[in-house]
Design an enzyme around this catalytic site. Structure first.
Site, mmCIF file in Angstrom:
data_model
loop_
_atom_site.group_PDB
_atom_site.id
_atom_site.type_symbol
_atom_site.label_atom_id
_atom_site.label_comp_id
_atom_site.label_asym_id
_atom_site.label_seq_id
_atom_site.Cartn_x
_atom_site.Cartn_y
_atom_site.Cartn_z
ATOM 1 N N GLU A 1 0.822 -1.211 0.000
ATOM 2 C CA GLU A 1 0.000 0.000 0.000
ATOM 3 C C GLU A 1 0.856 1.262 0.000
ATOM 4 O OE1 GLU A 1 -2.935 -0.338 -0.821
ATOM 5 O OE2 GLU A 1 -3.111 -2.488 -0.421
ATOM 6 N N GLU B 1 -0.464 -0.144 -9.823
ATOM 7 C CA GLU B 1 -0.066 -1.459 -9.321
ATOM 8 C C GLU B 1 1.408 -1.734 -9.578
ATOM 9 O OE1 GLU B 1 -1.206 -4.671 -6.977
ATOM 10 O OE2 GLU B 1 -2.258 -2.813 -7.502
#
Length: 490
Positions: free
Chosen positions: A256, A285
């Site tokens: 994260e 991502e």
């Protein structure tokens, strides 16, 4: 005032309201009392109505027709605003509001169904979400592929056929590598012991800051499904804690932080503009996966992490830095995507891609989804799904209506492979820093090459500009073969 300045001022307010919407979503997943779900759904629907009205406002189209851009940034802003406006005008306002309301409430229904392993409690809600997303896709597609229309929300310009071809090229090498590893013999040791919650969270905070997360403009909370939220001066992340298994907390945090660092490092001049956020979920991502895998699961970094964990927890069940590196990168046919090793991870995504493409295309009914999931999982992973929370109830995405999102995870892995190849070429001494727990040479490279540019370029151009080479799957697959070949002697 010019048409351009009027348009950008109007868009700035829209972006600010969108950040408020995101904060409501963050609160729902972290702080909101469970009894507030229905009211929150109404609040989200009301705010989505305001946002949809602004995005589809005829004045936006009028200003776009008059606006003249001089700089690259201005041209990119006009391109992105025009794209969003064209999509918004195709979706009826009542549908946008209903989707916001239903998916807000659906998240709570999914969470309760997952906790109780009660698939039947979630299926009627999922039926509604899928029905609404198909209506939305029909409005957006203009007679084209419905799934393509939904992918565009997350990876603009990408098509399902291109993704299917990419996955088709990747799959044989992934399956072959998996087979060699499964036949290799003894598996690595497990990390074992008791790992107190607060110590895990303190270490995760320490690592987050080492990877460049700015705690003055962020915070770390707990959630069932870890996520990152926000942009600019307020970027929040969540993680999860299991006192018997600390790697989930640490590596969820690092993952994260990759997302959050991207948002925090975008040029300040772009804040509250269409350029002031990650350009796509695939590029997003790429940042979370390169932070988590190529950097934090490297032999150099895990050697430092092994010592740090021994300092904090004492005996952790593995006898050496080398054994710890193998444990961190252990390959096993687990149920849970977010806990999957790098070899299996993309197989999880390919499963979801095929299933949700069939759902949106009308080739698979929601009532038949569990059977299709379990059959495919057994075929791909050699393990029978034992309960719904380990099967189709494990991910929050479908309750949120995020159809078209899943393939960007694998696309992000491909992007990360390209970036890692370039990064290693430019930073030949990187392992010396990683072995000291210092990933800053790599994170600085990513900040300058990619993150600070935000949405300036298209997704593919963002990666190719940063890496100085074309996007292909080869660097990722070569990296996986080399890394796991060394760990498992195959």
């Amino acid at each position: 005032m010019s048409a351009l300045s009027d348009l950008l001022a109007f868009q700035r307010q829209t972006e600010a309201l969108s950040q408020v919407m995101g904060r409501l979503g963050w609160d729902q997943e972290t702080m909101m009392p469970p009894g507030a779900a229905e009211q929150r759904g109404e609040e989200m629907a009301a705010l989505e109505s305001v946002l949809h009205a602004r995005r589809s406002d005829p004045r936006v189209g009028e200003l776009l027709a008059l606006a003249e851009a001089g700089t690259e940034a201005e041209k990119s802003q006009l391109r992105l605003i025009a794209h969003a406006h064209a999509r918004a005008t195709k979706v009826p306002a009542d549908l946008a509001a209903e989707l916001a309301r239903v998916t807000s409430v659906a998240q709570g229904i999914w969470a309760r169904a997952r906790a109780a392993d009660d698939l039947a409690a979630f299926l009627p809600t999922l039926e509604t979400v899928v029905r609404l997303k198909r209506i939305e896709a029909e409005a957006l597609a203009d007679g084209g592929d419905l799934y393509d229309a939904l992918i565009d929300d997350y990876e603009p310009g990408m098509k399902a056929a291109e993704l299917a071809a990419l996955f088709g090229r990747m799959r044989p090498r992934l399956v072959a590598l998996r087979a060699r590893i499964m036949e290799a013999g003894p598996t690595p040791e497990h990390v074992a012991g008791h790992f107190p919650k607060q110590v895990q969270l303190a270490l995760s905070r320490e690592i987050a800051m080492a990877f460049g997360y700015d705690m003055e403009h962020g915070r770390i909370d707990l959630a069932v499904h870890p996520f990152s939220s926000g942009s600019g001066a307020d970027v929040r992340i969540t993680t999860r804690v299991d006192e018997e298994e600390p790697l989930g907390c640490l590596y969820s945090t690092i993952h994260e932080v990759g997302h959050a660092a991207y948002e925090q490092n975008i040029a300040e001049d772009y804040r509250l503009s269409v350029l002031g956020q990650g350009v796509s979920m695939g590029v997003h991502e790429s940042q979370s996966r390169i932070y988590e895998n190529q950097l934090a699961r490297s032999a150099a970094f895990t050697s430092w992490l092994y010592g740090r964990m021994r300092d904090l927890f004492g005996d952790i069940g593995v006898a050496s830095p080398e054994a710890f590196h193998a444990a961190v990168n252990r390959v096993a046919s687990g149920y849970i995507r977010t806990e999957a090793d790098e070899v299996h991870y993309n197989l999880h995504i390919m499963l979801r891609f095929d299933l949700e493409r069939a759902l949106i295309g009308g080739d698979l009914a929601v009532a038949d989804l569990e059977g299709a999931w379990n059959e495919r999982f057994l075929s791909d992973f050699g393990v029978a799904v034992d309960r719904p929370r380990n099967g189709m109830l494990q991910d929050v995405h479908w309750s949120c209506g995020l159809f078209g999102y899943f393939p960007t995870y694998s696309l992000g892995n491909v992007y990360a492979g390209v970036l890692h190849e370039a990064l290693r070429g430019d930073l030949p001494d990187l392992d010396a820093a990683l072995a000291k727990g210092d990933p800053s040479p790599a994170t600085a490279w990513l900040r300058e090459r990619l993150q600070r540019h935000g949405g300036l370029r298209t997704p593919r151009a963002t990666i190719e500009h940063a890496a100085g080479r074309k996007v292909t799957e080869a660097p990722l697959l070569d990296y996986l073969d080399a890394k796991f070949g060394a760990i498992y002697g195959v």
